[in-house]
Every structure is written in structure tokens, then in C-alpha cells.
Write an enzyme that holds these catalytic residues in place. Structure first.
Site, short mmCIF file in Angstrom:
data_model
loop_
_atom_site.label_atom_id
_atom_site.label_comp_id
_atom_site.label_asym_id
_atom_site.label_seq_id
_atom_site.Cartn_x
_atom_site.Cartn_y
_atom_site.Cartn_z
N ASP A 1 0.80 -1.22 0.00
CA ASP A 1 0.00 0.00 0.00
C ASP A 1 0.84 1.27 0.00
O ASP A 1 0.31 2.36 -0.20
CB ASP A 1 -0.87 0.04 1.27
CG ASP A 1 -2.14 -0.78 1.12
OD1 ASP A 1 -2.55 -1.02 -0.01
OD2 ASP A 1 -2.70 -1.15 2.16
C1 GLC Z 1 -1.35 -3.76 5.54
C2 GLC Z 1 -2.63 -3.86 4.74
C3 GLC Z 1 -2.47 -4.74 3.54
C4 GLC Z 1 -1.25 -4.37 2.78
C5 GLC Z 1 -0.01 -4.35 3.66
C6 GLC Z 1 1.22 -3.88 2.94
O1 GLC Z 1 -1.12 -4.96 6.21
O2 GLC Z 1 -3.69 -4.33 5.53
O3 GLC Z 1 -3.60 -4.65 2.71
O4 GLC Z 1 -1.10 -5.28 1.74
O5 GLC Z 1 -0.24 -3.49 4.74
O6 GLC Z 1 1.19 -2.52 2.65
C1 GLC Z 2 -0.57 2.53 5.95
C2 GLC Z 2 0.30 1.38 6.42
C3 GLC Z 2 0.08 0.13 5.62
C4 GLC Z 2 -1.36 -0.17 5.53
C5 GLC Z 2 -2.17 1.02 5.06
C6 GLC Z 2 -3.63 0.65 5.10
O1 GLC Z 2 -0.19 2.95 4.71
O2 GLC Z 2 1.66 1.71 6.37
O3 GLC Z 2 0.77 -0.94 6.21
O4 GLC Z 2 -1.57 -1.21 4.63
O5 GLC Z 2 -1.92 2.14 5.88
O6 GLC Z 2 -4.50 1.70 5.12
#
Ligand code: GLC
Ligand code: GLC
Length: 796
Positions: free
Chosen positions: A484
Site C-alpha cells: 500500500d
Molecule cells: C497492511 C494492509 C495490507 C497491505 C499491507 C502492505 O497490512 O492491511 O492490505 O497489503 O499493509 O502494505
Molecule cells: C498505511 C500502512 C500500511 C497499511 C495502510 C492501510 O499505509 O503503512 O501498512 O496497509 O496504511 O490503510
């Protein structure tokens, strides 16, 4: 090294022996729609159905001191006031123990010859917590003391409860009847629900007004009524409603007194809300109070809860020479998979329960951890998720659990999302053999009348990738792929906008993802296998097309996605490489090594082995594999959030545990048992050596452990609700122990440096007892599905 507790394998419990854990170590209770979070000092809260809209107890995240608020019992014995769970008074105890078990927590404290043992659980079939308190005089003299209960009500909406004080402080309403204290704020208007806290015997005093009970400038650790040994018998009108009972008790030496408390939630039909003007209909509360009036009733309900978990956890049992492995597989990993499935990412001690909905990709991945435990609920979840898809195959990134509608605030455009639907559905059918699900009619964006079969949804999920290819024939990344925080079309220089939802540039973007490419190839191969199965028998021409797309993607990865020693991570907006030796920072990334090796891209040419070696060389450290290396040390506007984190944390070179299993599975597929096993042990909490350093619970996986570039490598954060649970389950059960569900049976193909071990595995209507003689030759044996009990010896 300091130890705060240990496993009790026979009881499937974790036993905490020092209440001052380095972070609250919590447990979950509930199996249906009433859920609770409870820490080792009985802190936490409960809610019904939705942690934001139906919050029952108030809890202050980010509070000082940490973890204040919960179900507190106070004992005033002479001048000493103490709590069985140590907090909030923190009076030193002569004995303290907290046992977190499957869906229950038991806290025991002892002080000056008085022992208080409190069992907390959420019984099956009821919307309540039951607290069974046993008080024993363990000394030689008669004891006379006061015993208090205490909870603080949340005004239902956990978000406005923390914000809208001009309203909140005038709305609180309660009723007191019999042994029960009722919370009915907003019941007279649109709410058809109330909560209650009752005891199974008459009390000697009570309070429902916080200020009267605690005192304006006191904390939970010094309620003025408890200090004085009195109750105010207060009735809350606005301000902050609470519930506290007082009992004046006397115990002879050796004598035990038992009290049962029920903390419940009731919904009434609008026409049945009141029995008299302003007087709530308490019939359902009475039923619940009556159900737990005696110790025998509580024992029976508790036995039923234990039987529920025993039955679930009987579906997969390993007996090996490694106790850490056995307790992880047999108890804690499966338990965490269930909790993650129930809660998605909503409520933990790191997720406030008011923020995120159900993630499209998260929920699909979570399925992999529970399809063997609760297949019917998995089936429903797949249909719910698929119903939020758009006709072009894209989908909402999140949906709301109460309405099951897609979340417009976040929208879509995360180009890995659709593929996870194939992943989740394949996992479900392999476990259950339920090909019928593919014919279920499923709407688009929840619009009635738009239904097509689930199989059609899978097809458009697949083509969403082929319809969105970039200049190298690789998948366009969209807002972001699984990571993300790799925001390649965002270009944000404004701290007030969200990395997740902002796209300041998309026109002409060349940003492509090697992670999606690997995912596409891996899931594409699964999809071909599904489509070719006699129960599906898809149009051969369509299947051929899928195969060709997969082959084309493999070719594109080999041609444009290989950096010499590892797979590239991505191309950016301008078409420049990310995760390449040519980059100044962030030269190697884990996601593409994991997915491209799981997809076996270029395996014959040796690319997979090289990529896995590079992961070992650049990403591995004492606590696991970091996400990228070297970490970013400055903010790159063209990469986004990933470079916003200090180095070593979260997506910037943290050990993001979720993706370690991808490499573990890749290692196992390459037959590299030692590497797979070592990577697994490093992220698995049961192998934790330094509990103080890890900080969070030693019995559950966490999302992130600080990486080698961090200030304090090895420190864990964000425990419980993480895709790590399902992925480590898949890695250990399938890749390491080698029990791989197939459409028509089980394939046994271990890759673990352990000799003989036993597996008990229920699979559909079969029950297998397997003795696996593992000579480490990388062999495999297929066991065709056949209902009934079977004992088999397998040599591999
Ligand atoms: C968080 C989110 C997931 C995402 C991950 C890596 O765990 O829930 O959807 O893939 O971060 O950014
Ligand atoms: C933030 C976190 C990531 C997560 C995302 C979800 O970017 O760093 O881990 O997946 O929020 O909203």
C-alpha cells in the site's frame, strides 16, 4: 533474559506470570457477533457486530497510563486496595497469573491471604461476557472486606464518543433494577439496544455515575468510593455513565465465595422497546441473567465453549520433535487465523476499531487460514467480497461489515485486488471440493439485477490484469499493489492528503508491478487447473487464452523484470526501474522475489535460486527478512509513503512478516528445506528468545518487526490482525509440513528438515492419520479423497 510467561500446551493456554508485560498482551473472546478484547490485566472492551457503531465499553487508545479501562474488580481489605489483575491500582500482589486460552481469559491474584480468581468468557449463543469470580480466604484468620465491580460505558458510537462532548455529556441514561445496572443512552430515540451489567446476587451498594464513583480528579487506580469502602448509590444523568456493584463480604479461613457477573447487550424490536413510559423492556436481559445464575450453568457454558474450540482444532494436528512448531500449528496460528477472519483489521490494540473496513485483498488472503476450519463461513465471505466487484473486474479496496457495501472514501484502483479473488476461491474449492460455488449468482457493486456467476467474476478478475498492461507487457500498478505504501502515481507534497487515495498523476503513467506479475502467473496457473477440472470443464479455447496470457507474462518478467541477480520490484511513473542494482537505495525488494519464485518464473534458467539467494544475502537478518534493502533514507515524491517511514520500520525495510511466507514457500518450492525452515523460525513467535525486546505477545504473529536498519531491530508491532496469520499457516501446513489440499485429494510433499512426524487431518468427510517418514528427498505422494477414517504411512 526476563520472562513474562510460558505456554501451557496441554490446556492450549499462554500463562502470563508478570503483569507488567512490555506491552499489554491481549486475548479475544467471542465466536459469533459479540466480541471482546481483554488484556492480561483485564483491560479492553467489547462490542456487538461492529466495533465502531456498537461499542459497549469505553476504551482510550493511546492513553496514559497504557491500557486503562476494562472490567475492573477492586478488593478493599483493611487499608489495602488491590485488583486481581494488578491494574489499575498496581498494588503489588503475592501471586498473579493470567491464562489466555481459546476464547477465554482467567486472571488470578492473591494478596494477604485472599485469593481472587476471575474467569472471563463469551458464551456461545449469548451476547454477553460472563465473569465468574471465586474469592477464597487462603489465610488463617477471618476476612471482612469490600468487593467492587466496575465498567465504564461507551456511548455506542466509538468515534463520536471521543469527539462530540457538547452532546455526549448530556445524553447518558441508566436504570437500576434488581441486581442489574442498565445502560440505555439514546434508547428513547433511534437505538433499539441497551447494555447491562448484573450480578447473581443482591449488592450492598452501587454507582452508575463516574464522578461519584471515582472522584473528579482521581484515576481508575483510586476511586474515592473504594478508598472509603462506600458506594454513592448514584444515578447517572448525562456526564459519564458507569456500572459498579459493591458487596460486603466475610470469609472464614478456607472458605470460598462465588459471584457471577453478566455484561450483556440486548436488541429489542421497536414495538417492544418499553414496558412503561421511559422504562425499558428487560425481558431479554432477565433471560441472560437467568442463564448464568449458578456455577453449574457457568461450568456448562464454559465446557460448551471449550468443546467448540477442541472440535475446530482437531482438524489439523501435528506431532513432531519440535514443541515450538507443534504449539504454533496446533493452537496459536489457527486460533489467530480465526480471530483475524472474525475481525479483519478492525479492532486490536493497534487498530482502533473505528477506522478500516474489510479489505478486499486482506479478506481474501485471510480465507487461506480458515477454509479448513469454518468452510461455510468462508463460502459466505467469498460471495460478500465478490459482490463488491465492478463490471470491469476492478473492485472497492474495502467494504463495510455492517452494510457489506463498498467504501467510497477509498474507492478502487489497487490493481492486485482482483487476483486475490481467484486466490481465495481456489483455496476454498481445494479444501471443500465445492465447485458449485462457481455457479452462484453474484452482483456487481451490490446492485440487484446485475448478477453473473462467481466464475464470471473470476474471469473478469483475470482479464482486469491483461486489460491493464504497461509498456513492458507487465501489469500496471494502479494506486498500489499489495504494498500500500509504494505509491507510484501519487506525487504528494501535501501532508494533509492521504497516500492511499491521492493520485496526482495517472495519465500516461508507466508504473508497472513485478509483484502483480508474479501473482498473476501463480494464480493464472491455479486458474487453469481449476478451469480444466472435469467439474468445471471450461471452454478449451478460453483456457488456452488464459495459458497464453500466463506464458506471455512469464516472458515479459524474464525479459524486463530480471535484474541479473534478483527480480526487479517495479517500474515507476516514468518507466524507470525500482528495486534494481542501478538504484541508489531500495535495490532489492522482497515481494517480487516471493511471488516470482512461488510462480517459478525462470526456474529452469536458475532465476528462482538466484533470487532466493539474493533475498538471503540482502534481506535476511536475525529476526527475519526485511522488505527492502537498503532502506530509503529520504522522501521520494515519486515513490510515496514507503519513503515516509524512518528506515527499518513498516514498509521501509521493516520485517513485514506477511511477506516472509512468500519467500518461505518459494524456498520450499525450490526444495531448499534448510532455508525455508530458518526463515520460518525467525518470524514465528513461539521461537522468541527475548520477550522484552519483542515487546508484544509471544503467542501471535505480528504485522511488523523492526528491521536491521531500525533503532531497535527485533521490536514487534501490530500483533494479531494481520495477513501474516493466514500466510504463515499456508507456509507451515502446506509448504513445510507438506499437506497440500488439491481439488481431488491431499498431496503430501514436505520440505522441512525434520524426520518422522505425524499429522491428524480432517479433510471434507475424511479423517487421515498420517505417519510421514521424511527422508528429505523431496518426494511426494498423492492421497485421493475418500470419506472415512484412514491411517497411512507415507514415505517421501
Ligand atoms: C497492511 C494492509 C495490507 C497491505 C499491507 C502492505 O497490512 O492491511 O492490505 O497489503 O499493509 O502494505
Ligand atoms: C498505511 C500502512 C500500511 C497499511 C495502510 C492501510 O499505509 O503503512 O501498512 O496497509 O496504511 O490503510
Amino acid at each position: 533474559m526476563k520472562s513474562f510467561g510460558h505456554f501451557d500446551d496441554a490446556h492450549r493456554e499462554y500463562v502470563i506470570t508478570d503483569p507488567a508485560t512490555p506491552w499489554p498482551w491481549i486475548n479475544y473472546m467471542g465466536t459469533e457477533d459479540f466480541f471482546s478484547l481483554i488484556s492480561n490485566t483485564a483491560g479492553g472492551y467489547c462490542f456487538c457486530k461492529d466495533a465502531k457503531f456498537r461499542r459497549i465499553l469505553r476504551y482510550r487508545y493511546n492513553g496514559v497510563p497504557m491500557d486503562d479501562g476494562g472490567r475492573y474488580y477492586y478488593i478493599k481489605d483493611g487499608d489495602t486496595v488491590w485488583n486481581p489483575g494488578w491494574k489499575p491500582c498496581k498494588t503489588p500482589l503475592d501471586f498473579y497469573e493470567c491464562r489466555h486460552g481459546m476464547g477465554y481469559t482467567r486472571v488470578t491474584g492473591e494478596k494477604d491471604g485472599l485469593k481472587a480468581d476471575v474467569l472471563f468468557f463469551v458464551p456461545i449463543g449469548h451476547r454477553c461476557e460472563v465473569h465468574r469470580v471465586k474469592l477464597t480466604n487462603t489465610g488463617t484468620v477471618k476476612k471482612t472486606f469490600q468487593f467492587y465491580s466496575f465498567v465504564e460505558w461507551c456511548l455506542w458510537n466509538a468515534s463520536t464518543d471521543m469527539e462530540n462532548f457538547q452532546r455526549n455529556l448530556s445524553t447518558g441514561q441508566v436504570e437500576i433494577e434488581g441486581n442489574v445496572l442498565y445502560h440505555k443512552t439514546e434508547y428513547r430515540e433511534r437505538r433499539d439496544h441497551y447494555a447491562f451489567f448484573g450480578a447473581n446476587r443482591a449488592f450492598d451498594g452501587f454507582d452508575t455515575d463516574r464522578e461519584t464513583f471515582i472522584g473528579m480528579y482521581n484515576g481508575f487506580n483510586a476511586p474515592q468510593q473504594v478508598l472509603a469502602g462506600t458506594s454513592g448509590n448514584s444515578v447517572a444523568h448525562g456526564w459519564s455513565p458507569v456500572a459498579s456493584h459493591r458487596f460486603d463480604l466475610t470469609l472464614e479461613p478456607g472458605e470460598t465465595e462465588e459471584l457471577i457477573f453478566v455484561l450483556g447487550y440486548v436488541e429489542n424490536a421497536p414495538e417492544e422497546k418499553f414496558v412503561a413510559p421511559q422504562v425499558i423492556n428487560k425481558a431479554k436481559a432477565h433471560v441472560m441473567m437467568d442463564a448464568f445464575a449458578t456455577g453449574a450453568q457457568v461450568d456448562a457454558a464454559f465446557a460448551q465453549l471449550r468443546a467448540f474450540w477442541d472440535d475446530l482444532l482437531d482438524r489439523f494436528i501435528v506431532e513432531s520433535e519440535v514443541p515450538e512448531l507443534d504449539r504454533t500449528v496446533n493452537v496459536w496460528n489457527q486460533y489467530q487465523c480465526m480471530i483475524t477472519f472474525f475481525f479483519s483489521r478492525s479492532a486490536s490494540y493497534f487498530e482502533s476499531g473505528i477506522g478500516r473496513g474489510m479489505g478486499f485483498r486482506d479478506s481474501n488472503q485471510d480465507l487461506a487460514g480458515i477454509v479448513h476450519l469454518i468452510p461455510d463461513r468462508a463460502r459466505q465471505r467469498i460471495i460478500d467480497i465478490a459482490s463488491t466487484q465492478f463490471p470491469d473486474g476492478g473492485c472497492y479496496h474495502q467494504y463495510q461489515p455492517l452494510t457489506k457495501r463498498g467504501n467510497n472514501d477509498i474507492g478502487g484502483g489497487f490493481n492486485d485486488d482482483p487476483l486475490w479473488l481467484i486466490f481465495g476461491t481456489v483455496a476454498y474449492i481445494r479444501e471443500t471440493g465445492d465447485f458449485g460455488i462457481l455457479q452462484e449468482p453474484v452482483p456487481f457493486d451490490n446492485q440487484p439485477g446485475t448478477e453473473v456467476s462467481l466464475l464470471e467474476h473470476l474471469k473478469i478478475s483475470f482479464s482486469h490484469v491483461t486489460d491493464n498492461l504497461g509498456p513492458h507487457g507487465l501489469p500496471l500498478i494502479g494506486r498500489a499493489d499489495w504494498n500500500d505504501c509504494l505509491n507510484l502515481n501519487c506525487f504528494s507534497d501535501n501532508p494533509d492528503e492521504s497516500f492511499q487515495t491521492t493520485e496526482n498523476k495517472t495519465e500516461g503513467s508507466k508504473a508497472e508491478s513485478l509483484m502483480i506479475a508474479g501473482l498473476f502467473v501463480a494464480e493464472g496457473k491455479d486458474f487453469v487447473e481449476l478451469l480444466s477440472h472435469p467439474s468445471v470443464a471450461a471452454d478449451p479455447e478460453y483456457v488456452l487464452g488464459v495459458k497464453e496470457s500466463v506464458a506471455a507474462m512469464e516472458k515479459a518478467v524474464k525479459q524486463y523484470g530480471w535484474d541479473g541477480e534478483w527480480f526487479l520490484r517495479a517500474y515507476d511513473y516514468y518507466g524507470r526501474k525500482i528495486g534494481s542494482k542501478e538504484c541508489e537505495e531500495g535495490k532489492v525488494f522482497i515481494e517480487s522475489q516471493g511471488w516470482c519464485t512461488m510462480a517459478r518464473i525462470g526456474a529452469e534458467e536458475g532465476l528462482c535460486d538466484k533470487a532466493l539467494d539474493s533475498a538471503k544475502k540482502y534481506l535476511e537478518c536475525e529476526y527475519g527478512l526485511v522488505l527492502n534493502n537498503p532502506a530509503y533514507t529520504k522522501y521520494y515524491i515519486d515513490y510515496g509513503e514507503i519513503s515516509s517511514y524512518p528506515q527499518g520500520y513498516k514498509e521501509n525495510a521493516g520485517i513485514f512478516c506477511h511477506n516472509n511466507p512468500w519467500v518461505i514457500i518459494g524456498e520450499a518450492m525450490a526444495g531448499r528445506a534448510e532455508d525455508a525452515w530458518r526463515h520460518y523460525q525467525k518470524i514465528t513467535p513461539a521461537f522468541t528468545k527475548d520477550q522484552e525486546l519483542r515487546k508484544i505477545e509471544p503467542y501471535v504473529f505480528c504485522q511488523m518487526v523492526a528491521g536491521k536498519d531500525a533503532e531497535k531491530p527485533g521490536e514487534g508491532k501490530n500483533s494479531w490482525l494481520t495477513g501474516t496469520a493466514a500466510w504463515t499457516w499456508k507456509a507451515v501446513s502446506e509448504a513445510l509440513l507438506g499437506i497440500k489440499p488439491q481439488f481431488d485429494g491431499l498431496l503430501v510433499e514436505p520440505c522441512i528438515p525434520i524426520g518422522t512426524y505425524r499429522i491428524h487431518r480432517r479433510f471434507r468427510d475424511a479423517e487421515y492419520d498420517l505417519i510421514i517418514r521424511n527422508a528429505g528427498r523431496g518426494g511426494k505422494v498423492f492421497i485421493p479423497y475418500k470419506p472415512g477414517k484412514q491411517t497411512l504411512e507415507v514415505e517421501v
